[in-house]
Design a protein around this motif. Structure first.
Motif, PDB file in Angstrom:
ATOM      1  N   SER A  51     -13.580  -1.372   0.540  1.00 38.99           N
ATOM      2  CA  SER A  51     -14.025  -1.103  -0.811  1.00 38.99           C
ATOM      3  C   SER A  51     -14.787  -0.213  -1.365  1.00 38.99           C
ATOM      4  O   SER A  51     -15.662  -0.570  -0.934  1.00 38.99           O
ATOM      5  N   ALA A  88     -15.068  -8.117  -7.697  1.00 45.15           N
ATOM      6  CA  ALA A  88     -14.171  -9.457  -7.845  1.00 45.15           C
ATOM      7  C   ALA A  88     -12.367  -8.991  -7.470  1.00 45.15           C
ATOM      8  O   ALA A  88     -12.006  -9.873  -7.713  1.00 45.15           O
ATOM      9  N   THR A 115      -9.914  -7.689  -5.312  1.00 45.84           N
ATOM     10  CA  THR A 115      -9.276  -8.107  -3.969  1.00 45.84           C
ATOM     11  C   THR A 115      -8.326  -6.963  -4.101  1.00 45.84           C
ATOM     12  O   THR A 115      -7.433  -6.058  -3.981  1.00 45.84           O
ATOM     13  N   THR A 127      -4.698  -5.455  -1.294  1.00 40.96           N
ATOM     14  CA  THR A 127      -3.882  -5.934  -1.116  1.00 40.96           C
ATOM     15  C   THR A 127      -2.850  -4.732  -0.459  1.00 40.96           C
ATOM     16  O   THR A 127      -3.781  -3.362  -0.446  1.00 40.96           O
ATOM     17  N   GLY A 167      -1.623  -9.601   2.086  1.00 39.61           N
ATOM     18  CA  GLY A 167      -3.046  -9.602   2.496  1.00 39.61           C
ATOM     19  C   GLY A 167      -2.608  -9.496   4.107  1.00 39.61           C
ATOM     20  O   GLY A 167      -1.519  -8.877   4.873  1.00 39.61           O
ATOM     21  N   GLU A 194      -6.366  -1.511  -4.477  1.00 42.63           N
ATOM     22  CA  GLU A 194      -7.292  -2.783  -4.990  1.00 42.63           C
ATOM     23  C   GLU A 194      -7.025  -3.526  -6.084  1.00 42.63           C
ATOM     24  O   GLU A 194      -7.002  -2.332  -7.118  1.00 42.63           O
TER      25      GLU A 194
END
Length: 485
Positions: free
Chosen positions: A120, A128, A130, A132, A148, A169
């Protein structure tokens, strides 16, 4: 940027940037405001701090990565921070181009893992969000159970395929596609041997064992001992050079060769069997085959075929019968004649194929002597019923007194009628002594003394011998709980 309610009643309220610089100051009474520093041209105040609730709202334009972070509120100076008054500004970035890696070598019909790794670039670091991943095989999207990384799958074909992935993201930017991972599944380890003859080069492919299969493919067998058998099971695998085979039973070598042969079912065959294929490049195992051999009930070898027990009138007897069966059976005691006894019985296992049934009879009365039935059932074939006989020890011991008599003397008593504990007048009843009619004795407590009162010259000596024998037998039978005859 929207602020939260600030109900502090101070004259001046400040908005403070993540770096600690003043962005905006507002008069809480008049709602007058002033933008500060390099935010002057980029901030537009849209709130009304004089209203209720008091909310400070502003727009920030030309956002840069340096603007990311937590904006807080201060009153009457930037050192006085108002708790729970502020917002986090997240500035998304494009994830880095993923790196796609796989295991050492994909093998046909085995699990394989591809791992897609991206980083990232969103700020601040505690955003925070995530990452993928999206997967493609030969440029066609793959449906995966989890977005994931990594991607796990079973290699189902020896054809070549190319895989790639990309990262996203949150709801933000997508990364570029990763480099292609060109997969060429193999059977096992590959060795290339080169032979040079003129200009020719030959490549020899050698495989370790894979795809170990069984024929028939049934993995569980239940067979009845002595009556059924397990079919021969053939083990095979793809191997170059050819494989050798071993069969294991419960982890121990059972036999060599590709075929498992079990003769007519026997309890010793119960267990888990597995075939192992081997060549110079390794080994591979088949699935496990479970064999369970059942056994219909039968008496243990230590149990006599004629189940007879001796007990005295008024005494107790413990009856026990050991039976071999698998699975372990249930027992039912019964009899056709009337009895005062509790026929519930009990049982206890001796081993996984042996169990002992018990019946305790107490204070035996005349109607308690005779035959008892024990029915054994474990669901294998038909139930089995055994007959047990409880005999009176007094009646068994009586005839034994004649064993020392001469043959001519035995004949005199061969039809002697037995009287026990009778003191009533028996004149109307007679016993036959080889055609002679005579009133039987009426004063004797037991048959043990009665025969010798009518034997003439032999009576005195034999009575003495009989009394000694009676004393020994009484000692042996006293408090007896039954002897298996």
């Amino acid at each position: 940027m929207a602020g939260v309610s600030c109900n502090r009643g101070f004259v001046a309220l400040y908005v403070i940037s993540p770096s600690g610089a003043q962005v905006l100051v507002v008069n809480s009474n008049t709602n007058d405001h002033l933008t500060l520093g390099n935010y002057t041209a980029r901030v537009t105040y849209t709130g009304n701090i004089a209203s209720d609730p008091k909310v400070m709202t502003f727009d920030l334009r030309s956002v840069a990565r340096s603007d990311a972070g937590d904006y807080t509120c201060g009153s009457n100076g930037i050192a006085d921070i108002i708790p729970q008054c502020g917002q986090k500004l997240v500035v998304p970035g494009q994830p880095t181009r993923p790196t796609l890696t796989g295991q050492s070598a994909p093998v046909f019909e085995r699990q394989f893992t591809l791992t897609c790794s991206s980083t990232s670039t969103t700020v601040p670091a505690d955003h925070a969000l995530t990452l993928t991943y999206t997967w493609q095989r030969d440029n066609i999207d793959l449906t995966v159970t989890s977005p994931g990384s990594p991607y796990n799958f079973t290699v189902s074909s020896r054809d070549s395929h190319s895989y790639r992935c990309k990262a996203t993201e949150g709801q933000g930017l997508e990364s570029e596609w990763s480099q292609l991972y060109n997969m060429e599944p193999q059977c096992g380890k590959i060795w290339r041997v080169f032979f040079c003859f003129r200009t020719c080069v030959y490549t020899v492919l050698t495989d370790g064992p894979y795809a170990v299969t069984l024929q028939p493919s049934t993995l569980s067998y239940t067979r009845r001992e002595g009556q059924e058998s397990v079919p021969s099971i053939l083990c095979s695998a793809t191997c170059r050079p050819a494989c050798t085979y071993k069969w294991f039973k419960d982890g121990t070598v059972h036999s060599d060769g590709a075929t498992l042969t079990l003769p007519v079912a026997d309890r010793s065959q119960t267990g888990s069997y597995k075939c192992q294929a081997s060549n110079t490049h390794g080994t591979d195992d088949s699935s496990s085959v479970s064999v369970d051999v059942t056994r219909s009930p039968r008496l243990a070898a230590t149990v006599p075929t004629q189940l007879k027990y001796a007990a005295r009138f008024g005494g107790n007897v413990n009856v026990s019968v050991t039976v071999l069966a698998y699975p372990l059976p249930t027992f039912t005691w019964s009899r056709t004649n009337c009895t005062s006894q509790d026929l519930t019985g009990s049982s206890s296992p001796v081993s996984d194929i042996s169990v002992t049934a018990r019946l305790h009879l107490t204070n035996l009365q005349q109607q308690d002597f005779g035959d008892y039935s024990l029915t054994v059932d474990n669901g294998v074939g038909s139930s089995v019923t055994y007959t047990l006989t409880i005999e009176s020890a007094d009646q068994i011991n009586g005839p034994a007194q004649y064993s020392n008599l001469e043959e001519s003397e035995k004949q005199q008593y061969s039809q002697l009628k037995i009287y026990e504990n009778t003191k009533a007048d028996a004149a109307a009843d007679t016993s036959t002594y080889e055609g002679m009619a005579e009133t039987p004795p009426v004063t004797y407590e037991s048959i043990r003394a009665s025969p010798y009162r009518n034997t003439g010259a032999h009576s005195q000596d034999m009575t003495e011998d009989s009394d000694e024998d009676d004393s020994e037998e009484d000692d042996e039978l006293k408090d007896s709980e039954g002897d298996l005859i």
